[in-house]
Design a protein around this motif. Structure first.
Motif, PDB file in Angstrom:
ATOM      1  N   THR A  68       0.827  -1.207   0.000  1.00  0.00           N
ATOM      2  CA  THR A  68       0.000   0.000   0.000  1.00  0.00           C
ATOM      3  C   THR A  68       0.861   1.258   0.000  1.00  0.00           C
ATOM      4  O   THR A  68       0.575   2.231  -0.719  1.00  0.00           O
ATOM      5  CB  THR A  68      -0.931   0.005   1.228  1.00  0.00           C
ATOM      6  N   ALA A  69       1.917   1.256   0.811  1.00  0.00           N
ATOM      7  CA  ALA A  69       2.803   2.422   0.872  1.00  0.00           C
ATOM      8  C   ALA A  69       3.502   2.654  -0.463  1.00  0.00           C
ATOM      9  O   ALA A  69       3.674   3.797  -0.904  1.00  0.00           O
ATOM     10  CB  ALA A  69       3.822   2.232   1.991  1.00  0.00           C
ATOM     11  N   MET A  70       3.917   1.575  -1.119  1.00  0.00           N
ATOM     12  CA  MET A  70       4.596   1.715  -2.407  1.00  0.00           C
ATOM     13  C   MET A  70       3.680   2.355  -3.452  1.00  0.00           C
ATOM     14  O   MET A  70       4.124   3.179  -4.258  1.00  0.00           O
ATOM     15  CB  MET A  70       5.078   0.336  -2.896  1.00  0.00           C
ATOM     16  N   VAL A  71       2.382   1.974  -3.408  1.00  0.00           N
ATOM     17  CA  VAL A  71       1.447   2.487  -4.412  1.00  0.00           C
ATOM     18  C   VAL A  71       0.929   3.874  -4.048  1.00  0.00           C
ATOM     19  O   VAL A  71       0.944   4.794  -4.881  1.00  0.00           O
ATOM     20  CB  VAL A  71       0.265   1.503  -4.600  1.00  0.00           C
ATOM     21  N   THR A  72       0.463   4.042  -2.785  1.00  0.00           N
ATOM     22  CA  THR A  72      -0.210   5.298  -2.417  1.00  0.00           C
ATOM     23  C   THR A  72       0.755   6.395  -2.008  1.00  0.00           C
ATOM     24  O   THR A  72       0.476   7.571  -2.227  1.00  0.00           O
ATOM     25  CB  THR A  72      -1.197   5.054  -1.262  1.00  0.00           C
ATOM     26  N   ARG A  73       1.871   6.049  -1.397  1.00  0.00           N
ATOM     27  CA  ARG A  73       2.830   7.068  -0.953  1.00  0.00           C
ATOM     28  C   ARG A  73       4.039   7.189  -1.868  1.00  0.00           C
ATOM     29  O   ARG A  73       4.584   8.275  -2.057  1.00  0.00           O
ATOM     30  CB  ARG A  73       3.310   6.754   0.475  1.00  0.00           C
TER      31      ARG A  73
END
Length: 472
Positions: free
Chosen positions: A196-201
């Motif tokens: 999730t962090a790789m995609v959203t942040r």
């Protein structure tokens, strides 16, 4: 979850490493499929040798990777859906495809152990995952995605059952399996968080996550192969022939035991609940609870974190009060929490219920493996636990796919009643196992040659007696 039971043979009343030979057979009661009471054996300890410690730690690392793979898929699901512009039903094929891999692992597990031993599992497991993940980084056309995920399912399936059976036949199996499945939960906690962090942040595409997984799986290959190098096919065959009078216990023979099927169906439903929730929580929170994308990703992290903590903490409780009673209590609490998650339309409350739901679901898989080792003869363990675990792993594909297919026309809200129905189903499967709810019931079931369903029949008779007394 394929069973590599190469962990133990009996030599002078002691279960030794799989390279050493000697095991006492267990007789099986024909009608019930239950063994007659075996001679007392001293099970091996996970830390009794450097080899065992290395194997146990490598197995835990392998389960972390399985958890990261399964957990991240749910977090990436909305982004895969939008990347390929596909429907719920079509994107749900990413869950169904690994089911074929798990099913193949369930059917081939016994042969893999017979011809390749645990060493073969240590090689094939990471290699199959790599074969599945390397194409993902090139983000091929969507029809190729389910095909390559089949290899990941097969690799996970044979390792899952292998290390479950090995650890499940050690001293303090509830606690050790709690750590093993806690490692899976840890992976399933950090996998969605990282993805999730790789995609959203980080603004990276969904497939960037698999660059990381390829590196981690390469490391698994270099850890597992040396760990289980001596556990080859000859070691497995020597142990098996010693415990079964020189004949190979086939998968067909093992499948005649109703206990094998009950445990397999229990695990099918349990894993279906676990991965349906883990796979669709993010989508549910986005579409129904209207959460921020990053916060929605954190919710599935809370679920897997609760699962991890529950497996480790409750693993020390389950064996002390008895598996049958403990899992019954955990399931009843899970049913209550699932109802609250469904019926209370508040994001903060939903996130809290999901975390506690994971906590009480956590010990179910390890307890089922322990129940199988207590109810089945030792020469059944490799094939039975392997089949049940790999067949159960198919729930990670079958039920999440069903959720997606139904959600296409009814909305993602269908997640809740489907999960509730599965929880009630596995509660019934658990009650059908012999042993009642008393402490030591599983062991006494062996001594008394109790049949599958005896507990339910006795409960119904007791209720009828009470009802008759009241009306009289």
């Amino acid at each position: 979850m394929a069973a590599a039971m190469g962990s133990g043979n009996v030599t002078a009343g002691r279960i030794e490493d799989p390279e050493k030979v000697g095991s006492a057979p267990d007789a099986t009661e024909e009608e019930s499929g239950l063994p007659s009471p075996p001679a007392a054996l001293e099970l091996q300890r996970w830390n009794e040798s450097t080899v065992n410690v290395f194997r146990f730690l490598s197995s835990n690392y392998s389960f972390i990777l399985m958890g990261m793979t399964d957990g991240a898929l749910g977090a990436l699901l909305p982004y895969i859906e939008s990347y390929y512009s596909i429907t719920y039903t079509v994107v749900s094929l990413v869950f169904l495809s690994p089911f074929v891999g798990y099913l193949l692992a369930a059917l081939l597990n016994n042969l893999i152990h017979h011809y390749l031993g645990q060493r073969g599992v240590a090689v094939l497991g990471p290699l199959c995952r790599l074969v599945g993940m390397i194409p993902l980084i090139s983000h091929p056309p969507y029809p190729a995605i389910p095909v390559v995920l089949l290899f990941i399912g097969f690799g996970n399936g044979i390792e899952d059952s292998a290390w479950n059976a090995w650890v499940g036949n050690m001293q303090r199996a509830n606690e050790l399996l709690g750590f093993l499945h806690g490692a899976y939960g840890l992976g399933a906690t950090i996998g969605p968080l990282i993805a999730t962090a790789m995609v959203t942040r980080g603004g990276l595409p969904w497939y960037a996550f698999y660059y990381l997984m390829i590196g981690l799986d390469g490391l698994a290959l270099f850890l597992l192969v040396p760990s289980f190098w001596r556990a080859d096919a000859s070691a497995h065959r020597a142990m098996h022939q010693a415990s079964s009078g020189g004949q190979r216990t086939t998968t067909r023979t093992v499948l005649r035991s109703p206990v094998t099927w009950l445990v397999a169906l229990f695990l099918l439903g349990y894993v279906g609940v676990e991965v349906s929730l883990g796979g669709w929580i993010v989508t549910f929170m986005l579409r129904v609870r209207h959460a921020d994308p990053f916060v929605a990703g954190l919710t599935v992290t809370f679920f897997w974190l609760g699962l991890t903590v529950g497996r480790v903490v409750l693993g020390f409780v389950t064996g002390r009060i008895g598996e049958k009673l403990a899992i019954t209590a955990y399931l009843l609490l899970s049913v209550a929490l699932q109802l609250l998650y469904w019926l209370v339309p508040n994001f903060a409350a939903s996130a809290t219920f999901v975390a506690f739901l994971g906590f009480f679901l956590g010990p179910l898989f390890p307890a089922a493996i322990v129940a199988a080792t207590k109810l089945l003869p030792s020469d059944y363990h490799v094939s039975a636990i392997g089949f049940a675990a790999a067949f159960g792993g198919g729930g990670a594909a079958l039920f999440p796919f069903a959720v997606g297919a139904i959600a296409q026309s009814k909305g993602v809200e269908v997640l809740q009643p489907i999960v509730l129905a599965i929880l009630l189903f596995i509660l019934l499967m658990w009650w059908m196992l012999p042993g009642g709810l008393r402490m030591g019931g599983l062991e006494k079931a062996r001594e008394n040659n109790e049949k599958v369903g005896d507990s339910v029949r006795k409960s119904i008779s007791w209720l009828k007696g009470k009802m008759g007394a009241k009306t009289g």
